[in-house]
Design a protein around this motif. Structure first.
Motif, PDB file in Angstrom:
ATOM      1  N   ARG B  78     -17.745  13.409  14.448  1.00  0.00           N
ATOM      2  CA  ARG B  78     -16.820  14.449  15.238  1.00  0.00           C
ATOM      3  C   ARG B  78     -16.538  15.736  14.198  1.00  0.00           C
ATOM      4  N   MET B  83     -17.025  23.124  16.248  1.00  0.00           N
ATOM      5  CA  MET B  83     -16.332  23.416  17.142  1.00  0.00           C
ATOM      6  C   MET B  83     -15.788  24.924  17.494  1.00  0.00           C
ATOM      7  N   LEU B  84     -16.417  25.645  16.599  1.00  0.00           N
ATOM      8  CA  LEU B  84     -15.738  27.014  16.497  1.00  0.00           C
ATOM      9  C   LEU B  84     -17.168  27.965  16.890  1.00  0.00           C
ATOM     10  N   GLU B  86     -19.163  29.289  20.161  1.00  0.00           N
ATOM     11  CA  GLU B  86     -18.632  29.783  21.112  1.00  0.00           C
ATOM     12  C   GLU B  86     -19.310  28.870  22.573  1.00  0.00           C
ATOM     13  N   LEU B  89     -17.846  25.573  22.645  1.00  0.00           N
ATOM     14  CA  LEU B  89     -16.555  25.489  23.170  1.00  0.00           C
ATOM     15  C   LEU B  89     -16.456  25.590  24.769  1.00  0.00           C
ATOM     16  N   GLU B 100      -4.661  18.407  25.917  1.00  0.00           N
ATOM     17  CA  GLU B 100      -4.879  18.183  24.272  1.00  0.00           C
ATOM     18  C   GLU B 100      -5.683  19.424  23.975  1.00  0.00           C
ATOM     19  N   PHE B 101      -6.820  19.691  24.441  1.00  0.00           N
ATOM     20  CA  PHE B 101      -7.570  20.804  24.035  1.00  0.00           C
ATOM     21  C   PHE B 101      -6.808  22.242  24.022  1.00  0.00           C
ATOM     22  N   LYS B 103      -3.647  22.459  23.730  1.00  0.00           N
ATOM     23  CA  LYS B 103      -2.599  22.454  22.546  1.00  0.00           C
ATOM     24  C   LYS B 103      -3.315  22.799  21.212  1.00  0.00           C
ATOM     25  N   GLN B 104      -4.613  22.252  20.989  1.00  0.00           N
ATOM     26  CA  GLN B 104      -5.234  22.671  19.743  1.00  0.00           C
ATOM     27  C   GLN B 104      -5.537  24.000  19.714  1.00  0.00           C
ATOM     28  N   ILE B 105      -6.217  24.616  20.729  1.00  0.00           N
ATOM     29  CA  ILE B 105      -6.813  25.921  20.830  1.00  0.00           C
ATOM     30  C   ILE B 105      -5.517  26.927  20.568  1.00  0.00           C
ATOM     31  N   GLU B 107      -2.913  26.039  18.939  1.00  0.00           N
ATOM     32  CA  GLU B 107      -2.188  26.060  17.583  1.00  0.00           C
ATOM     33  C   GLU B 107      -2.955  26.688  16.745  1.00  0.00           C
ATOM     34  N   VAL B 108      -4.359  26.925  16.769  1.00  0.00           N
ATOM     35  CA  VAL B 108      -5.184  27.810  15.926  1.00  0.00           C
ATOM     36  C   VAL B 108      -4.741  29.236  16.126  1.00  0.00           C
ATOM     37  N   THR B 175     -13.423  31.618  19.519  1.00  0.00           N
ATOM     38  CA  THR B 175     -12.568  30.813  19.837  1.00  0.00           C
ATOM     39  C   THR B 175     -11.385  31.382  20.891  1.00  0.00           C
TER      40      THR B 175
END
Lengths: 254, 254
Positions: B78, B83-84, B86, B89, B100-101, B103-105, B107-108, B175
């Motif tokens: 994984r 993941m960055l 386009e 994504l 979850e996704f 939240k993660q996006i 966060e960055v 992103t």
DNA sequence: GGAGAAGATATGTCTGACATAATAATTCTT
DNA sequence: AAGAATTATTATGTCAGACATATCTTCTCC
């Protein structure tokens, strides 16, 4: 870290991809340029059209080029390039390892890694921490051996990113890997430099174990300072050496 | 923003790539899985082996899979996935737009964009600022039209990244684009939500024009707060609606 | 039982052909 | 003669079948 960036990939399509990428990255084929037809490329690189297509499809995936039927294949705008892709980073690194590139890569590391470190201190599991600790031990055990030091160094930084549990931060590991490879390549002129970062890594690790986000952030920030300093000074040393070589060659030519 | 993520790509190899990516992203083919032989894939997707190879080569470039001769093609770990990227994504977004996704996006974005904004305020040229200003005007002119609002919104954020002059931050635009597309898709349940962010954008822009890095950072931080709030509440609304549908279907089934 | 040789097999590459779509040239219409 | 509609051209997209190469498996021999 995988392998040193020599041409160890026997696949011909991969070699073509790399060669074309180099032409684009070094600006021989600028943004907007329409590149030669697939058949011409095939004869130029002395491979079949199928291999060319495979190479181009790789570069398409990385955002370097785009093709339309009949219209041909053209180089996309610079900000469509997926610069955070590990392969592309390595190609860039070996094509033009400039001071500018070093500055940019350290600028993002400075932004991302201290924060990731803070998140890691809060959210990471003991298992995550143990993995980072193992990486640290590996660095310590490597002593003055630059080569042995490089791999656990990457694992250390990657371990912190993984501990955040954030897929985007984890993917940023590719950028870190490129940065570390750059330092590694540069450290030939000053073999002791990497080792100096060891106590800074220890400090980061201690703050993480203490689950102290602010301390972890700060410790990582200091590590970034040191790293940037090393890279910049190594690059200026290298530049100086290059210009000396240049003038020597100039004298000889006369 | 390009196009809505419908199946508007007629190329069959691209369709296959997307289908396979979906299988991997949704976990049908887990990490380490060896996937079917190219010939089997060809017959399964009803295309030639050449097209399959082209699709696989796309996924290889994005780090999803790797192949070795004879050994076959397997799904990579994984954290090797890029993941960055386009496209990746967008695929993820349409395959599993989970909380979850989101939240993660966010966060960055929180980590990167405020800092990028501060750099932009210091280093950006007046020309850069004018471009961002134009984007802002576009957002303002769009009024309550969600669709018209989306494009200049992206240009606004992208403009800030471009103004930093840092290729890595610029590449982060992919992103941001994915995040904005996610908000856009979610805003159907609350069409007015995007418009609420307008004054926050204005605040960011004012600080940038004033070349005030700290203010710019803070203003962008507030914008991130608002955006995250919108996304989270929209997702929970959607989740609620989905479970209601679910139970309705359950009742009907009885 | 272990080392080396032979076979099997999945990816990698090649060739040549046709399909498709976007552009350029041509013809037809007003 | 200007513009619209049609045809021709051409570079990418797809297909088919073949052979090359690397690696895993199995078999043989010592």
């Amino acid at each position: 870290m995988a392998e040193p960036d020599s041409n160890d990939n026997p696949q011909s399509s991969a070699q073509v991809a790399r060669a074309v990428a180099r032409l684009i990255l070094t600006g021989v084929w600028r943004e907007g340029t329409t590149l030669p037809r697939e058949i011409e490329l095939a004869s130029r690189f002395d491979v079949s059209r199928a291999s060319i297509r495979e190479a181009l499809s790789l570069l398409k995936a990385k955002g370097l080029i785009a093709s339309k039927q009949k219209a041909g294949t053209h180089v996309r705008a610079r900000f469509d390039w997926n610069m955070l892709d590990e392969e592309l980073l390595n190609w860039t690194l070996s094509a033009l390892p400039t001071q500018e590139f070093a500055k940019q890569i350290m600028e993002v590391r400075r932004i991302v890694e201290p924060e990731a470190c803070a998140i890691c201190a809060v959210r990471g599991t003991d298992e995550d921490f143990a993995r980072i600790e193992r990486a640290y031990r590996g660095m310590d055990a490597a002593g003055m051996d630059r080569v042995a030091y490089a791999e656990p160094d990457l694992q250390f930084h990657r371990g912190i990113l993984i501990a955040t549990g954030n897929d985007f931060l984890i993917a940023f590991g590719a950028t870190v890997a490129a940065a570390l490879r750059m330092s590694f390549n540069l450290s030939t002129t000053n073999p002791g430099a990497p080792r100096k970062s060891l106590p800074y890594h220890r400090a980061v690790l201690d703050e993480i174990w203490a689950r102290n986000p602010d301390g972890a952030r700060q410790a990582m920030h200091k590590l970034m300072d040191l790293t940037e300093q090393n890279i910049v000074s190594a690059l200026s040393r290298q530049k100086k050496r290059d210009t000396e070589d240049e003038s020597a060659r100039g004298r000889r030519a006369r």
